[in-house]
Structure formats: C-alpha cells, structure tokens
Write a protein that holds these residues in place. Sequence first.
Motif, short mmCIF file in Angstrom:
data_model
loop_
_atom_site.label_atom_id
_atom_site.label_comp_id
_atom_site.label_asym_id
_atom_site.label_seq_id
_atom_site.Cartn_x
_atom_site.Cartn_y
_atom_site.Cartn_z
N GLN A 272 0.83 -1.21 0.00
CA GLN A 272 0.00 0.00 0.00
C GLN A 272 0.86 1.26 0.00
OE1 GLN A 272 -3.33 -0.08 -0.50
NE2 GLN A 272 -2.90 -2.26 -0.74
N GLU A 273 1.94 1.23 0.76
CA GLU A 273 2.81 2.40 0.80
C GLU A 273 3.56 2.60 -0.51
OE1 GLU A 273 2.69 4.64 3.15
OE2 GLU A 273 1.22 3.38 4.18
N PHE A 274 3.99 1.48 -1.11
CA PHE A 274 4.70 1.61 -2.39
C PHE A 274 3.77 2.07 -3.50
CE2 PHE A 274 7.93 -1.59 -0.68
CZ PHE A 274 8.83 -0.59 -0.36
N LEU A 275 2.52 1.69 -3.44
CA LEU A 275 1.54 2.18 -4.41
C LEU A 275 1.36 3.69 -4.25
CD1 LEU A 275 -1.16 -0.66 -4.30
CD2 LEU A 275 0.36 -0.10 -6.22
N ALA A 276 1.38 4.16 -3.02
CA ALA A 276 1.29 5.60 -2.76
C ALA A 276 2.52 6.33 -3.29
CB ALA A 276 1.11 5.87 -1.27
N VAL A 277 3.69 5.69 -3.15
CA VAL A 277 4.92 6.27 -3.69
C VAL A 277 4.80 6.44 -5.20
CG1 VAL A 277 7.38 5.89 -4.11
CG2 VAL A 277 6.42 5.38 -1.86
N ILE A 278 4.34 5.39 -5.87
CA ILE A 278 4.22 5.42 -7.33
C ILE A 278 3.20 6.47 -7.77
CG2 ILE A 278 3.49 4.08 -9.35
CD1 ILE A 278 4.58 1.58 -7.76
N ALA A 279 2.11 6.60 -7.03
CA ALA A 279 1.09 7.60 -7.37
C ALA A 279 1.66 9.02 -7.30
CB ALA A 279 -0.11 7.46 -6.44
N ASN A 280 2.54 9.25 -6.34
CA ASN A 280 3.10 10.58 -6.13
C ASN A 280 4.37 10.86 -6.91
OD1 ASN A 280 1.10 11.41 -4.30
ND2 ASN A 280 2.17 10.46 -2.58
N ASP A 281 5.04 9.79 -7.35
CA ASP A 281 6.34 9.96 -8.03
C ASP A 281 6.47 8.91 -9.13
OD1 ASP A 281 8.93 11.17 -8.28
OD2 ASP A 281 9.81 9.48 -7.21
N PRO A 282 5.55 8.90 -10.10
CA PRO A 282 5.48 7.79 -11.05
C PRO A 282 6.74 7.57 -11.87
CG PRO A 282 4.08 9.63 -11.75
CD PRO A 282 4.50 9.91 -10.35
N GLU A 283 7.42 8.65 -12.27
CA GLU A 283 8.62 8.51 -13.11
C GLU A 283 9.90 8.90 -12.37
OE1 GLU A 283 8.29 7.06 -15.96
OE2 GLU A 283 6.10 7.07 -15.79
N GLY A 284 9.77 9.28 -11.12
CA GLY A 284 10.93 9.71 -10.35
C GLY A 284 11.68 8.55 -9.73
N PRO A 285 12.75 8.85 -8.99
CA PRO A 285 13.60 7.79 -8.42
C PRO A 285 12.87 6.92 -7.40
CG PRO A 285 14.24 9.94 -7.57
CD PRO A 285 13.29 10.20 -8.69
N TYR A 286 12.01 7.52 -6.56
CA TYR A 286 11.30 6.72 -5.56
C TYR A 286 10.23 5.86 -6.23
CZ TYR A 286 13.60 9.62 -2.09
OH TYR A 286 14.56 10.25 -1.33
N ALA B 136 11.93 2.93 -7.98
CA ALA B 136 12.38 1.92 -7.02
C ALA B 136 11.19 1.16 -6.42
CB ALA B 136 13.19 2.58 -5.91
N ALA B 137 10.08 1.87 -6.17
CA ALA B 137 8.88 1.22 -5.62
C ALA B 137 8.32 0.20 -6.61
CB ALA B 137 7.83 2.27 -5.28
N LYS B 138 8.32 0.54 -7.89
CA LYS B 138 7.85 -0.42 -8.90
C LYS B 138 8.69 -1.69 -8.89
CE LYS B 138 6.20 3.19 -12.04
NZ LYS B 138 6.47 3.95 -13.29
#
Length: 248
Positions: free
Chosen positions: A219-233, A236-238
């Motif tokens: 759930q947290e990594f999905l939130a990371v991807i939602a907020n930073d889809p193409e960025g470094p975080y 890495a979350a993907k």
Amino acid sequence: MLFMVATLLLGCATDQASQSSPKKMAQAHEKVGTSLYQAKDYQGALRELLKAAEFEPGNASIQNYIGLCYLNLKEYNSAVLHFKKALQLKPDYPEAQNNLGTAYGNMKQWDAAIQYFEAAANNLLYRTRHIAYDNLGAAYHNKGEYRKAIEYYKKAIEFAPEYASAYVNMGISYEALKEWDAAIEAYKKAGQIAPEDPFPHWQLGTLYLKLNRQEDAVQEFLAVIANDPEGPYGTAAKKFLDDLRKRK
C-alpha cells in the motif's frame, strides 16, 4: 520565472552618476544574481554575485548568497569561506549561521555543524528556527546520538507543527533505535502533513518490508508510485512491487 533587466533612464548628469555608483552597480548585479539563483542557475548566479561583491565587498547578504551558490555547486570549502565572511560583516545573521552549519554537515564535520546550527536555532531573530533544529537533529543522528537527534526534531515540531521533514527524520532515528512503532507513527504523521510527498511513504514501505508486513508495504509503495510515477522513488517502488509479485 521572469528576469528583471536593469535599464538606464536618460536624465541629468547627477542622475547618471548616481545610477553608476558602486552601490547601484552592486544592487543591479545582486538582483540578477539572486534571480538566477532562484532559477537554480547557480553558475550564472555566482558570476553575477561575485561582480556584486566587487562593487560592495562589505555586503553580508551578497556574501551569504555567494556561499549558497558554492554550496549548491558542492564547493564546500569556498562556501564556508563566504559564509564566514558574511558573519564577520554581520555576526548576528542566523541564515548565514544555518548555511555555514549545512556546509560543514556536507563535509561531515558534525561538531562544527552543530556549533552553527545551535547559534541559528537560539537566534530569536531567525524566523525559521525549526529548520535549524531539524538540522541539529540530523547532525546528531549522523554522530550516532539518536536520542539527542529526536530531542531536536521534537523541538523543530514545537516551532512548526506541520513541518513534515522533522517527522520523517525522527522516524529514521527511531528506526536506528529499533523502536518500530514510534518510527511508523512518525512516518504516518509526515504522510498526513505532506500527502503528495513520496518520501514518507517510501520510508514507511521499506520499514514494513523489514518487519515482514508485506501487505502494508504494498500500500505504501503504491502511494509512492502515485506521487512519483517517473521519479527515483516511484521507479524503485515499482521494482520492489515486481520483486514481491515474483516471490508469490
């Protein structure tokens, strides 16, 4: 950002002399330099600010900005030199104190960094004292003094209750102490304050993985991807999510 271009108005000889006085020339170069700095053109800003300092060497603000340019260019020894010049010209200058602490921190000279962060934090004229307290916490964390670090992060929060950075940093110190519940609460609070910032979610996700709480981590990594889809975080979350899927 719009850049203001200085223009000379035609007038009497006295007006023209006034316009070309050293102080006026310094102000013109400083104005362009600070605009370039805000636009993150640190080399261009440095050129203009060094010119400004030639016309007005006793201006503490110009010296501080020169230091900031060197700091962002990772020329830390030069940054220290100019922050110290600013403080020689204006000893009660909390921004320069905090910036000098930051330069020493980047050089991993923690005791020197702490000296100047403390000076800034204790300066009643400093409007953003929470930043100095947060920096103090980071310096003590890097010295391995995690309890002391947490004290200063809490102090930062006293001055600025919505300062997400202090909560994230506090969570990192709690992790170092293996106080997992306190770390989780700190990261969650940071995420509530700054919901669009991927970093609190990243920290919380990696902690959940450490604690083998995979569903929470997802759930947290999905939130990371939602907020930073193409960025470094987000990238890495993907990768983490792909690895978790492969394990199932």
